[in-house]
Design a protein around this motif. Structure first.
Motif, mmCIF file in Angstrom:
data_model
loop_
_atom_site.group_PDB
_atom_site.id
_atom_site.type_symbol
_atom_site.label_atom_id
_atom_site.label_comp_id
_atom_site.label_asym_id
_atom_site.label_seq_id
_atom_site.Cartn_x
_atom_site.Cartn_y
_atom_site.Cartn_z
ATOM 1 N N SER A 78 32.327 41.837 35.315
ATOM 2 C CA SER A 78 32.147 43.151 35.927
ATOM 3 C C SER A 78 32.651 43.201 37.362
ATOM 4 O O SER A 78 32.895 44.281 37.901
ATOM 5 C CB SER A 78 30.663 43.548 35.884
ATOM 6 O OG SER A 78 29.892 42.668 36.691
ATOM 7 N N GLU A 79 32.799 42.030 37.986
ATOM 8 C CA GLU A 79 33.264 41.965 39.366
ATOM 9 C C GLU A 79 34.760 41.652 39.458
ATOM 10 O O GLU A 79 35.319 41.623 40.565
ATOM 11 C CB GLU A 79 32.485 40.883 40.134
ATOM 12 C CG GLU A 79 30.974 41.059 40.120
ATOM 13 C CD GLU A 79 30.533 42.332 40.832
ATOM 14 O OE1 GLU A 79 31.204 42.718 41.809
ATOM 15 O OE2 GLU A 79 29.526 42.932 40.403
ATOM 16 N N ALA A 80 35.404 41.417 38.352
ATOM 17 C CA ALA A 80 36.815 41.025 38.370
ATOM 18 C C ALA A 80 37.706 42.178 38.795
ATOM 19 O O ALA A 80 37.489 43.331 38.412
ATOM 20 C CB ALA A 80 37.223 40.526 36.991
ATOM 21 N N ASP A 81 38.714 41.870 39.594
ATOM 22 C CA ASP A 81 39.629 42.860 40.166
ATOM 23 C C ASP A 81 41.023 42.636 39.586
ATOM 24 O O ASP A 81 41.745 41.729 40.012
ATOM 25 C CB ASP A 81 39.636 42.713 41.689
ATOM 26 C CG ASP A 81 40.485 43.764 42.390
ATOM 27 O OD1 ASP A 81 41.321 44.404 41.724
ATOM 28 O OD2 ASP A 81 40.332 43.925 43.613
ATOM 29 N N ALA A 82 41.410 43.464 38.631
ATOM 30 C CA ALA A 82 42.701 43.293 37.965
ATOM 31 C C ALA A 82 43.875 43.500 38.914
ATOM 32 O O ALA A 82 44.914 42.850 38.771
ATOM 33 C CB ALA A 82 42.802 44.258 36.787
ATOM 34 N N ALA A 83 43.711 44.396 39.880
ATOM 35 C CA ALA A 83 44.798 44.641 40.837
ATOM 36 C C ALA A 83 45.054 43.398 41.682
ATOM 37 O O ALA A 83 46.204 43.009 41.916
ATOM 38 C CB ALA A 83 44.448 45.830 41.722
ATOM 39 N N ALA A 84 43.984 42.765 42.140
ATOM 40 C CA ALA A 84 44.131 41.509 42.884
ATOM 41 C C ALA A 84 44.721 40.437 41.981
ATOM 42 O O ALA A 84 45.556 39.625 42.410
ATOM 43 C CB ALA A 84 42.788 41.057 43.436
ATOM 44 N N ASP A 118 39.946 37.301 38.462
ATOM 45 C CA ASP A 118 40.851 38.419 38.770
ATOM 46 C C ASP A 118 42.134 38.326 37.949
ATOM 47 O O ASP A 118 42.602 39.323 37.375
ATOM 48 C CB ASP A 118 41.190 38.437 40.261
ATOM 49 C CG ASP A 118 40.005 38.830 41.137
ATOM 50 O OD1 ASP A 118 38.991 39.318 40.597
ATOM 51 O OD2 ASP A 118 40.092 38.643 42.371
ATOM 52 N N GLN A 136 36.645 33.430 41.754
ATOM 53 C CA GLN A 136 36.960 34.859 41.743
ATOM 54 C C GLN A 136 38.435 35.089 41.438
ATOM 55 O O GLN A 136 38.795 36.012 40.705
ATOM 56 C CB GLN A 136 36.595 35.496 43.084
ATOM 57 C CG GLN A 136 36.738 37.025 43.096
ATOM 58 C CD GLN A 136 35.800 37.695 42.093
ATOM 59 O OE1 GLN A 136 34.601 37.460 42.125
ATOM 60 N NE2 GLN A 136 36.347 38.516 41.202
ATOM 61 N N ASP A 137 39.302 34.255 41.992
ATOM 62 C CA ASP A 137 40.734 34.368 41.698
ATOM 63 C C ASP A 137 40.977 34.209 40.200
ATOM 64 O O ASP A 137 41.774 34.947 39.604
ATOM 65 C CB ASP A 137 41.524 33.296 42.451
ATOM 66 C CG ASP A 137 41.536 33.484 43.954
ATOM 67 O OD1 ASP A 137 41.363 34.624 44.418
ATOM 68 O OD2 ASP A 137 41.718 32.482 44.674
#
Length: 206
Positions: free
Chosen positions: A24-30, A95, A91-92
């Motif tokens: 839920s915290e993953a950032d596809a744009a990053a 992402d 986190q990377d």
């Protein structure tokens, strides 16, 4: 009493935050930015131009994040990935996995040899009880989409060469980051023909 209740609420809140699903915290744009170097082997949108490198498009986020972290931490050896994710934090990894999970999966075309297709479908959907091989679909779903909550990967559309080499690595114990050794046990019971048949079936499982 109010102080006690407030402390309890804070503790429960902290526990809930700690147990939050990292998906839920993953950032596809990053992740898209971080994945730029990956394009050489896996394609810009996760469709690999090379049969020995897996397609990543549409892969289960939890599975791919685990693989990235396993490679980073030395739990899975992939010589071609040496140094590629050494600087990634968790986190990377999430992402990048989120970016690929959002991409449209590869659509493949299996060899239409009837005997090969029949054996591949039999193994995937029913397994082989005499050999002690369970149905692949039990963990990877009838459509080959995988199960995110269990970090079971999507297999549909994967290249034959990559699937066969992966099964061979599990069978030989050269790859050992599968939970409870389940894939090592299954692959060790498969013949080369079995591996080729199920790999062909998976390529066309769209």
């Amino acid at each position: 009493m109010r102080t006690l209740l407030a402390s309890l609420a804070i503790s429960l809140g902290a526990a809930g935050a700690a147990a939050a699903d990292p998906r839920s915290e993953a950032d596809a744009a990053a992740g898209e930015t971080l994945a730029t170097p990956c394009a050489a082997c896996h394609g810009q949108a996760g469709i690999s131009p090379t049969p020995t490198f897996p397609h990543l498009a549409g892969q289960q986020m939890s599975y791919l994040a685990k693989q990235i972290m396993d490679i980073r931490d030395g739990r899975r050896e992939v010589p071609q990935m040496a140094g590629q994710v050494d600087d990634f934090d968790d986190q990377d990894a999430w992402d990048v996995a989120a970016f690929y999970a959002e991409q449209d999966p590869h659509l493949g075309q299996a060899d239409d040899d009837e005997a090969l297709l029949a054996r591949g479908e039999e193994l995937y959907r029913a397994g082989d009880m005499e050999k002690g091989i369970p149905a692949c679909s039990a963990c990877h779903t009838p459509t080959g989409g995988g199960i995110g909550s269990a970090a079971y990967p999507a297999l549909s559309g994967l290249q034959i060469d990559y699937t066969v080499s992966t099964l061979q690595d599990f069978a030989a114990g050269d790859r050992d980051n599968d939970p409870n050794g389940v894939m090592r046990d299954i692959a060790s019971k498969m013949s080369d023909d079995d591996m080729q048949a199920v790999a062909n079936y998976l390529l066309g499982l769209n």
